[in-house]
Design an enzyme around this catalytic site. Structure first.
Site, PDB file in Angstrom:
ATOM      1  N   ILE A 145       0.839  -1.216   0.000  1.00 53.99           N
ATOM      2  CA  ILE A 145       0.000   0.000   0.000  1.00 53.99           C
ATOM      3  C   ILE A 145       0.869   1.260   0.000  1.00 53.99           C
ATOM      4  CG2 ILE A 145      -1.704   1.302   1.334  1.00 53.99           C
ATOM      5  CD1 ILE A 145      -2.849  -1.422   2.202  1.00 53.99           C
ATOM      6  N   VAL A 165       1.863   8.071   2.144  1.00 62.91           N
ATOM      7  CA  VAL A 165       1.506   9.250   1.356  1.00 62.91           C
ATOM      8  C   VAL A 165       2.780   9.921   0.815  1.00 62.91           C
ATOM      9  CG1 VAL A 165       1.411  10.926   3.248  1.00 62.91           C
ATOM     10  CG2 VAL A 165      -0.110  11.212   1.303  1.00 62.91           C
ATOM     11  N   ALA A 194       7.852  19.672   5.795  1.00 71.00           N
ATOM     12  CA  ALA A 194       8.138  20.928   6.497  1.00 71.00           C
ATOM     13  C   ALA A 194       7.587  20.798   7.907  1.00 71.00           C
ATOM     14  CB  ALA A 194       7.494  22.100   5.778  1.00 71.00           C
ATOM     15  N   LYS A 220      14.884  25.323   9.277  1.00 71.39           N
ATOM     16  CA  LYS A 220      13.760  26.145   8.827  1.00 71.39           C
ATOM     17  C   LYS A 220      13.462  27.182   9.897  1.00 71.39           C
ATOM     18  CE  LYS A 220       8.796  25.943   8.013  1.00 71.39           C
ATOM     19  NZ  LYS A 220       7.572  25.141   7.983  1.00 71.39           N
ATOM     20  N   LEU A 269      -3.182  11.294   9.283  1.00 75.33           N
ATOM     21  CA  LEU A 269      -4.202  11.625   8.296  1.00 75.33           C
ATOM     22  C   LEU A 269      -5.547  10.969   8.600  1.00 75.33           C
ATOM     23  CD1 LEU A 269      -1.892  11.353   5.149  1.00 75.33           C
ATOM     24  CD2 LEU A 269      -2.629  13.442   6.322  1.00 75.33           C
ATOM     25  N   THR A 273       1.540  21.816   9.880  1.00 81.50           N
ATOM     26  CA  THR A 273       1.054  21.472  11.213  1.00 81.50           C
ATOM     27  C   THR A 273       0.760  19.982  11.429  1.00 81.50           C
ATOM     28  OG1 THR A 273      -1.044  22.253  10.317  1.00 81.50           O
ATOM     29  CG2 THR A 273       0.052  23.665  11.908  1.00 81.50           C
TER      30      THR A 273
HETATM   31  C1  LIG Z   1       0.043  17.219  -0.046  1.00 83.59           C
HETATM   32  C2  LIG Z   1       0.421  17.068   1.389  1.00 83.59           C
HETATM   33  C3  LIG Z   1       1.498  17.786   1.895  1.00 83.59           C
HETATM   34  C4  LIG Z   1       1.841  17.664   3.243  1.00 83.59           C
HETATM   35  N1  LIG Z   1       2.843  18.429   3.760  1.00 83.59           N
HETATM   36  C5  LIG Z   1       3.093  18.404   5.087  1.00 83.59           C
HETATM   37  C6  LIG Z   1       4.099  19.211   5.660  1.00 83.59           C
HETATM   38  O1  LIG Z   1       4.803  19.942   4.984  1.00 83.59           O
HETATM   39  N2  LIG Z   1       4.281  19.143   6.998  1.00 83.59           N
HETATM   40  C7  LIG Z   1       3.534  18.318   7.794  1.00 83.59           C
HETATM   41  O2  LIG Z   1       3.707  18.330   9.011  1.00 83.59           O
HETATM   42  N3  LIG Z   1       2.611  17.509   7.258  1.00 83.59           N
HETATM   43  C8  LIG Z   1       2.368  17.526   5.939  1.00 83.59           C
HETATM   44  N4  LIG Z   1       1.431  16.700   5.411  1.00 83.59           N
HETATM   45  C9  LIG Z   1       0.803  15.703   6.256  1.00 83.59           C
HETATM   46  C10 LIG Z   1       1.746  14.515   6.421  1.00 83.59           C
HETATM   47  O3  LIG Z   1       2.117  14.025   5.164  1.00 83.59           O
HETATM   48  C11 LIG Z   1       1.076  13.422   7.219  1.00 83.59           C
HETATM   49  O4  LIG Z   1       0.539  13.947   8.391  1.00 83.59           O
HETATM   50  C12 LIG Z   1       2.079  12.377   7.599  1.00 83.59           C
HETATM   51  O5  LIG Z   1       2.763  11.918   6.480  1.00 83.59           O
HETATM   52  C13 LIG Z   1       1.430  11.222   8.292  1.00 83.59           C
HETATM   53  O6  LIG Z   1       0.740  10.436   7.377  1.00 83.59           O
HETATM   54  P1  LIG Z   1       0.149   9.082   7.917  1.00 83.59           P
HETATM   55  O7  LIG Z   1       1.247   8.301   8.527  1.00 83.59           O
HETATM   56  O8  LIG Z   1      -1.045   9.388   8.736  1.00 83.59           O
HETATM   57  O9  LIG Z   1      -0.385   8.359   6.586  1.00 83.59           O
HETATM   58  P2  LIG Z   1       0.393   7.538   5.432  1.00 83.59           P
HETATM   59  O10 LIG Z   1       1.705   8.095   5.124  1.00 83.59           O
HETATM   60  O11 LIG Z   1      -0.605   7.433   4.310  1.00 83.59           O
HETATM   61  O12 LIG Z   1       0.621   6.112   6.043  1.00 83.59           O
HETATM   62  C14 LIG Z   1      -0.414   5.163   6.135  1.00 83.59           C
HETATM   63  C15 LIG Z   1       0.183   3.825   6.510  1.00 83.59           C
HETATM   64  O13 LIG Z   1      -0.871   2.898   6.696  1.00 83.59           O
HETATM   65  C16 LIG Z   1      -0.560   1.718   5.994  1.00 83.59           C
HETATM   66  N5  LIG Z   1      -1.789   1.030   5.624  1.00 83.59           N
HETATM   67  C17 LIG Z   1      -2.907   1.542   5.061  1.00 83.59           C
HETATM   68  N6  LIG Z   1      -3.805   0.579   4.860  1.00 83.59           N
HETATM   69  C18 LIG Z   1      -3.258  -0.570   5.337  1.00 83.59           C
HETATM   70  C19 LIG Z   1      -3.676  -1.927   5.402  1.00 83.59           C
HETATM   71  N7  LIG Z   1      -4.870  -2.321   4.925  1.00 83.59           N
HETATM   72  N8  LIG Z   1      -2.836  -2.818   5.937  1.00 83.59           N
HETATM   73  C20 LIG Z   1      -1.614  -2.481   6.426  1.00 83.59           C
HETATM   74  N9  LIG Z   1      -1.162  -1.209   6.381  1.00 83.59           N
HETATM   75  C21 LIG Z   1      -1.975  -0.278   5.827  1.00 83.59           C
HETATM   76  C22 LIG Z   1       0.246   2.192   4.794  1.00 83.59           C
HETATM   77  O14 LIG Z   1       0.996   1.148   4.219  1.00 83.59           O
HETATM   78  C23 LIG Z   1       1.115   3.242   5.456  1.00 83.59           C
HETATM   79  O15 LIG Z   1       2.207   2.610   6.067  1.00 83.59           O
HETATM   80  C24 LIG Z   1       1.101  16.788   4.070  1.00 83.59           C
HETATM   81  C25 LIG Z   1       0.054  16.026   3.544  1.00 83.59           C
HETATM   82  C26 LIG Z   1      -0.291  16.160   2.221  1.00 83.59           C
HETATM   83  C27 LIG Z   1      -1.421  15.336   1.676  1.00 83.59           C
END
Ligand SMILES: Cc1cc2nc3c(=O)[nH]c(=O)nc-3n(C[C@H](O)[C@H](O)[C@H](O)COP(=O)(O)OP(=O)(O)OC[C@H]3O[C@@H](n4cnc5c(N)ncnc54)[C@H](O)[C@@H]3O)c2cc1C
Length: 500
Positions: A48, A51, A56, A84, A337, A348
């Site tokens: 999977i 993101v 930043a 930064k 997320l 943030t």
């Molecule tokens: C365009 C954009 C720009 C951003 N820029 C910033 C920034 O500059 N500064 C900042 O602080 N934040 C930023 N963010 C937010 C930041 O990217 C996220 O808060 C951070 O990456 C955390 O993501 P996450 O771990 O919640 O999700 P993800 O990175 O999506 O991780 C999800 C995890 O769940 C796993 N998973 C999903 N489904 C399953 C399943 N069925 N079985 C097993 N595993 C599964 C995936 O494999 C992955 O390991 C940005 C977000 C976006 C969209």
């Protein structure tokens, strides 16, 4: 007779679903701080993926790194990080303008009032210059300077954060987590079972049939919110009427010769674009409202605004701005997320993961989950995210641009909490930071002034000083800032020596 207390299941095993930045931040802090009391297991799926953005950060990351045992130099080397000192906003009031929201303190105020009241008084009298001249972080960011460890003039260290490579950061956190005892399981979660009596999540079943049991689950599955949304049915409060951008495109380009210690956020006709300079490359992206810009046009706009050849293929990331109605439901907590999303304008999201993990550790339910703890956790998470939401809306709302997207932002009524804050500042020059709020008074002031709100009045204490005295006080502060900044090395030179 008092009713018997409910029997609660002690929490000995935390299962983290998802290994993006959120999952590994949680694993690193929990295993380091509570690893002798609880077991930590993280499940992630290479199939999977993550993101892959989120590069930043804001200064609070440094406190979290202390908690999670992240050594600054090792982390910076591993993630190609740069320093930064703030964010430069270009074109946010109208095309061609620019202001900086820095991480620093503006001048020196008194118990009676913040510095900007003195500056507003001077401005009324026709002197005082730009308010950024009273802030070392602001000036250093624009001059491309940063350094520490004896390389600057004596005085408090500048307030700084980092630009980092998100994928390398998750990898680094994984190594720290595993060294602290966390267990990693690779596999796709295919089924989630709930306890029929309590409704709590009981087990996660992987596609290959393995079953993982836990007492407390952290949903770090990203926008999918597999546990919170799909399994527990927790709803999502939509904030897109205020923040209607719903897509982003990201692309990497070669490193800049001298990476500035500053994120760039440049407005375009239907959103804005970022530039995040790392040591080994630059992260670029645009955020846009699909109602105003097609994916193809966004792709062209992104590529037209970058320097150098793209090193990756831009890909569309879809999102809906808002928040999970409960951050903690049953025995599951949403982090990252899965818990909601406000676009990355003020960097943030990682901060919110970190405060979520910190809060959890502070009220950790070793003896079982008590409803009031969950309620308090949810109230804090809501207040914190609403504060971030208001701060981000502020940038959009106070624009003077002509395009339909921007005219809509101006005309859409903002949340009452923000409307009263803008009115207070516009009428009196007063700004405030409430409990559970992230942004400091100086952050609100920099963005309000940057977006063109000059208060009708300010505190009269500043008027007591005669012209000569006020000039002298301000000039001393300005000179101190200039001297401090001049003593700093160039940011790129400092990176080269500090990380070698
Ligand atoms: C365009 C954009 C720009 C951003 N820029 C910033 C920034 O500059 N500064 C900042 O602080 N934040 C930023 N963010 C937010 C930041 O990217 C996220 O808060 C951070 O990456 C955390 O993501 P996450 O771990 O919640 O999700 P993800 O990175 O999506 O991780 C999800 C995890 O769940 C796993 N998973 C999903 N489904 C399953 C399943 N069925 N079985 C097993 N595993 C599964 C995936 O494999 C992955 O390991 C940005 C977000 C976006 C969209």
């Amino acid at each position: 007779m008092t009713a018997p207390l409910p029997v609660r299941r002690p929490v000995r095993h935390v299962v983290i679903a998802g290994g993006g930045t959120a999952g590994w931040l949680a694993a690193a802090a929990l295993s380091r701080q509570l690893g002798s009391l609880i077991a930590v297991t993280l499940i992630e799926s290479d199939e999977i993926g993550t993101v892959g953005v989120g590069e930043a950060t804001i200064p609070t990351i440094r406190r979290f790194h202390e908690i999670a045992g992240v050594d600054e130099r090792a982390f910076m080397a591993a993630t190609g990080a740069t320093y930064k000192l703030g964010i430069a906003f270009e074109g946010w009031t109208r095309p061609g303008d620019r202001y900086v929201h820095s991480f620093g303190t503006l001048g020196r105020g008194t118990w009676l009032g913040d510095f900007h009241h003195f500056w507003l008084e001077a401005r009324d009298r026709g002197f005082g210059g730009d308010i950024g001249e009273y802030c070392a972080e602001h000036q250093a960011a624009l001059a491309g300077r940063y350094g520490k460890d004896g390389s600057s003039e004596p005085g408090p260290e500048l307030s700084y954060a980092f630009h980092l490579d998100a994928t390398a950061y998750a990898r680094h956190l994984r190594a720290l987590s595993e060294a602290a005892g966390a267990t990693r399981i690779e596999g796709r979660i295919a089924d989630i079972r709930r306890d029929p009596d309590t409704g709590d999540i009981a087990t996660l079943t992987l596609a290959d049939g393995r079953v993982v049991e836990g007492d407390l689950f952290l949903d770090c599955t990203g926008f999918r919110a597999l546990l919170m949304a799909d399994t527990l049915g927790v709803g999502y409060e939509d904030w897109s009427r205020w923040l209607p951008t719903d897509r982003a495109l990201a692309v990497q380009t070669p490193a800049m010769a001298a990476p500035p210690p500053l994120t760039r956020a440049r407005a375009h006709h239907a959103g804005w674009g970022w530039r995040i300079p790392l040591r080994h490359r630059v992260g670029n992206g645009i955020v846009y409202a699909s109602a105003h810009l097609s994916d193809d046009a966004a792709h062209d706009l992104l590529l037209a605004g970058i320097d150098g050849e793209p090193l990756s293929t831009p890909r569309v990331i879809r999102y809906r701005t808002g928040r999970r109605e409960q951050a903690w439901a049953a025995n599951c907590i949403a982090l990252g997320l899965s818990s909601g999303f406000v676009e990355p304008l003020e960097s943030t999201s990682l901060h919110l993961v970190m405060t979520g993990v910190t809060r959890l550790m502070q009220c950790f339910p070793f003896d079982g989950i008590a409803g009031p703890v969950r309620t308090r956790f949810n109230e804090q998470a809501r207040a914190e995210l609403e504060g971030v939401r208001d701060f981000v809306i502020l940038h959009y709302h106070l624009n003077r641009r002509d395009e339909p997207f921007w005219a809509d932002r101006r005309d859409t009524p903002v949340p009452d909490t923000l409307a009263s804050r803008i009115a207070l500042f516009a009428e009196t020059g007063h700004a405030h930071q409430d409990a559970d709020e992230l942004f400091r008074v100086d952050s609100w002031v920099q963005v309000m002034l940057g977006q063109g709100v000059y208060p009708r009045a300010h505190h009269r204490m500043a008027g007591i000083m005669g012209d000569a005295r006020l000039r002298q006080v301000l000039e001393t502060m300005r000179r101190d800032v200039a001297r401090r900044v001049a003593s700093l090395p160039a940011h790129d030179a400092f990176l080269a020596t500090h990380l070698s």
